[in-house]
Design a protein around this motif. Structure first.
Motif, PDB file in Angstrom:
ATOM      1  N   GLU A 118      64.810  33.196  59.375  1.00 20.19           N
ATOM      2  CA  GLU A 118      65.125  33.203  57.945  1.00 20.19           C
ATOM      3  C   GLU A 118      65.919  31.961  57.520  1.00 20.19           C
ATOM      4  N   SER A 119      66.864  31.565  58.352  1.00 20.58           N
ATOM      5  CA  SER A 119      67.701  30.425  57.969  1.00 20.58           C
ATOM      6  C   SER A 119      66.879  29.138  57.920  1.00 20.58           C
ATOM      7  N   LYS A 120      65.974  28.974  58.896  1.00 15.54           N
ATOM      8  CA  LYS A 120      65.149  27.760  58.905  1.00 15.54           C
ATOM      9  C   LYS A 120      64.199  27.757  57.702  1.00 15.54           C
ATOM     10  N   ARG A 121      63.609  28.910  57.428  1.00 11.14           N
ATOM     11  CA  ARG A 121      62.716  29.016  56.274  1.00 11.14           C
ATOM     12  C   ARG A 121      63.466  28.647  54.992  1.00 11.14           C
ATOM     13  N   LYS A 163      71.242  36.262  48.863  1.00  9.72           N
ATOM     14  CA  LYS A 163      71.481  37.118  50.021  1.00  9.72           C
ATOM     15  C   LYS A 163      70.958  36.498  51.306  1.00  9.72           C
ATOM     16  N   SER A 164      70.339  35.329  51.213  1.00 16.51           N
ATOM     17  CA  SER A 164      69.831  34.653  52.405  1.00 16.51           C
ATOM     18  C   SER A 164      70.942  34.484  53.439  1.00 16.51           C
ATOM     19  N   LYS A 165      70.588  34.683  54.703  1.00 14.94           N
ATOM     20  CA  LYS A 165      71.561  34.437  55.777  1.00 14.94           C
ATOM     21  C   LYS A 165      72.057  33.000  55.762  1.00 14.94           C
ATOM     22  N   PHE A 166      71.210  32.070  55.270  1.00 18.03           N
ATOM     23  CA  PHE A 166      71.636  30.667  55.240  1.00 18.03           C
ATOM     24  C   PHE A 166      72.790  30.482  54.252  1.00 18.03           C
ATOM     25  N   ILE A 167      72.750  31.227  53.150  1.00 19.41           N
ATOM     26  CA  ILE A 167      73.806  31.125  52.137  1.00 19.41           C
ATOM     27  C   ILE A 167      75.000  31.991  52.542  1.00 19.41           C
ATOM     28  N   LYS A 168      74.699  33.181  53.030  1.00 17.76           N
ATOM     29  CA  LYS A 168      75.755  34.157  53.293  1.00 17.76           C
ATOM     30  C   LYS A 168      75.510  34.831  54.635  1.00 17.76           C
ATOM     31  N   PRO A 169      75.968  34.208  55.722  1.00 11.67           N
ATOM     32  CA  PRO A 169      75.743  34.810  57.048  1.00 11.67           C
ATOM     33  C   PRO A 169      76.391  36.192  57.128  1.00 11.67           C
TER      34      PRO A 169
END
Lengths: 273, 273
Positions: free
Chosen positions: A149-152, A166-172
């Protein structure tokens, strides 16, 4: 050898360096930089999100060593162009993470700079640290959650596309309750920050083992960094207990490899931006 | 209020913030940034000198709280253009300071960046910390050494003139042996990093006292930053003992003011580059 590794090698007589944090007595110290144009671009996230993430990625290091974060020092280099409103937003992000993990912000340094560059030190307490170097032959190797998800989302951001708040990249999302409960049952752990394959290489170097994969993990998932999932290894006899704890905390487990004699090296290319 | 102060105010419910370091039990934590084009220009100093000074300015914070520095975490953002030789020189500077003060470098973070930006956390131990807020009415106020050299040499560097390798601006000299011996005899201390007048303002705020000067200190000396001389206050009854200790360590004392009711504010303009 890249420059970061070469530089670290200059200090390598010191055995403490090379884990997520440094253990001194009952304390764990972890320090990580979170720099504009290195770890984030300011168009990608709000200032509150940036400050929050800078704390969370540091807190993650403490958690995977089985340490409870207690205190934080913030070194914040702030662009001259920021308004007071901007500074308030930044402070809100730091304070949100501090409140969530019951951390006291005890000091640091604030300077004027061209870009927003944050360095955070987290002081944590532990009774029984979990290191990267404890994997034994035949240990099962596992990561939590899903990867990719983070790479995407990072790719989307590079293409000027929107990603969810809510992306893990924005908010782990850290899995501290699950981890503290399995900690007595595991032999080694680290968080997945560089990408599974690169982080496995580090585990291999620290624990002096190789890995036999049970199934293939594609390169996209294996090189997705900043996932902040947990990578850990344990004796097969603890498998049932760990699976029960995972079920209780609704954490997905991926037991994907077994430790064996040898060493693991990836040929995947590290993503640098 | 400048931006740095405004940002710090967002956290000000926390009483620990506002001193050279944060005291937690027997430990003192101090973190300071040392950034290219904020604290130094790369033409001014060798990489070894830069790394050394970045450590010393942090160690200075520990010393003036009467704490013995024990461990360091280094967060180093390194320009992509640096050669391995450059990295070795940088490491030499960090290690030189660590060896001089018997500090163990236990970890940190290394990243690739546009410029050389260093953040250091020093973990120190103390049995009896000396704070900024302990000054009592009628205390004598004193600084060590002489002031002005750092400002003179900084001006020279701005004019592309050479300065001596022995300049305090390049290589601050700390007075730890003197300070640890006077620590039980004094009520408050800090190091002179922003300049005497600005640092006196901080002491005034923290200790809630004003200062009556015994003689005039000219603006050039009073605004010379990065002197790393020690500014401290003590009860007159300890004057003879402190003077003896200073004599033994060949430290020049300048007893220049007395604490009184009120507050001290300077009109001098802070030097920012």
């Amino acid at each position: 050898m890249n420059k970061e590794d070469y530089f670290i090698k200059q200090f390598s007589k010191n055995k403490i360096i090379g884990d997520d944090g440094a253990v001194i007595g009952k304390y764990v110290y972890s320090q990580d930089a979170f720099f504009e144009n290195v770890h984030f671009k300011k168009e990608w996230m709000s200032l509150k999100q940036i400050a929050y993430k800078s704390m969370i990625v540091n807190i993650s290091d403490a958690i995977v060593m089985n340490a409870i974060p207690k205190y934080a020092l913030l070194s914040v280099a702030i662009p001259k162009t920021y308004s007071n409103e901007d500074l308030k937003e930044l402070a809100k992000g730091f304070k949100k993470a501090a409140m969530q993990f019951d951390i006291e912000i005890i000091g640091g340094d604030t300077i004027s700079n061209e870009k927003l560059d944050i360095s955070i030190t987290i002081v944590s307490k532990t009774n029984k640290p979990v290191y990267r170097n404890g994997i034994k032959k035949n240990d099962l190797v596992c990561f939590t959650g899903t990867l990719g998800e983070s790479k995407r989302d990072l790719n989307r951001l590079f293409n000027n596309e929107k990603v969810s708040n809510k992306s893990k990249f924005i908010k782990p999302k850290l899995k501290q309750d699950f981890f503290y409960e399995i900690a007595p049952l595991i032999n080694a752990a680290m968080d997945i920050s560089d990408g599974l394959f690169f982080d496995l290489e580090k585990l291999s170097q620290q624990s002096k083992v190789g890995f036999e994969f049970f199934y293939e993990i594609d390169e996209f998932r294996g090189t997705s960094g900043e996932e902040y999932e947990i990578l850990f290894a344990f004796d097969e006899k603890n498998k049932n207990k760990i699976e029960e704890i995972a079920k209780k905390h609704k954490v997905k487990l991926n037991i994907f490899a077994k430790a064996k004699k040898g060493k693991y090296e990836t040929k995947a290319k590290k993503h640098h931006f």
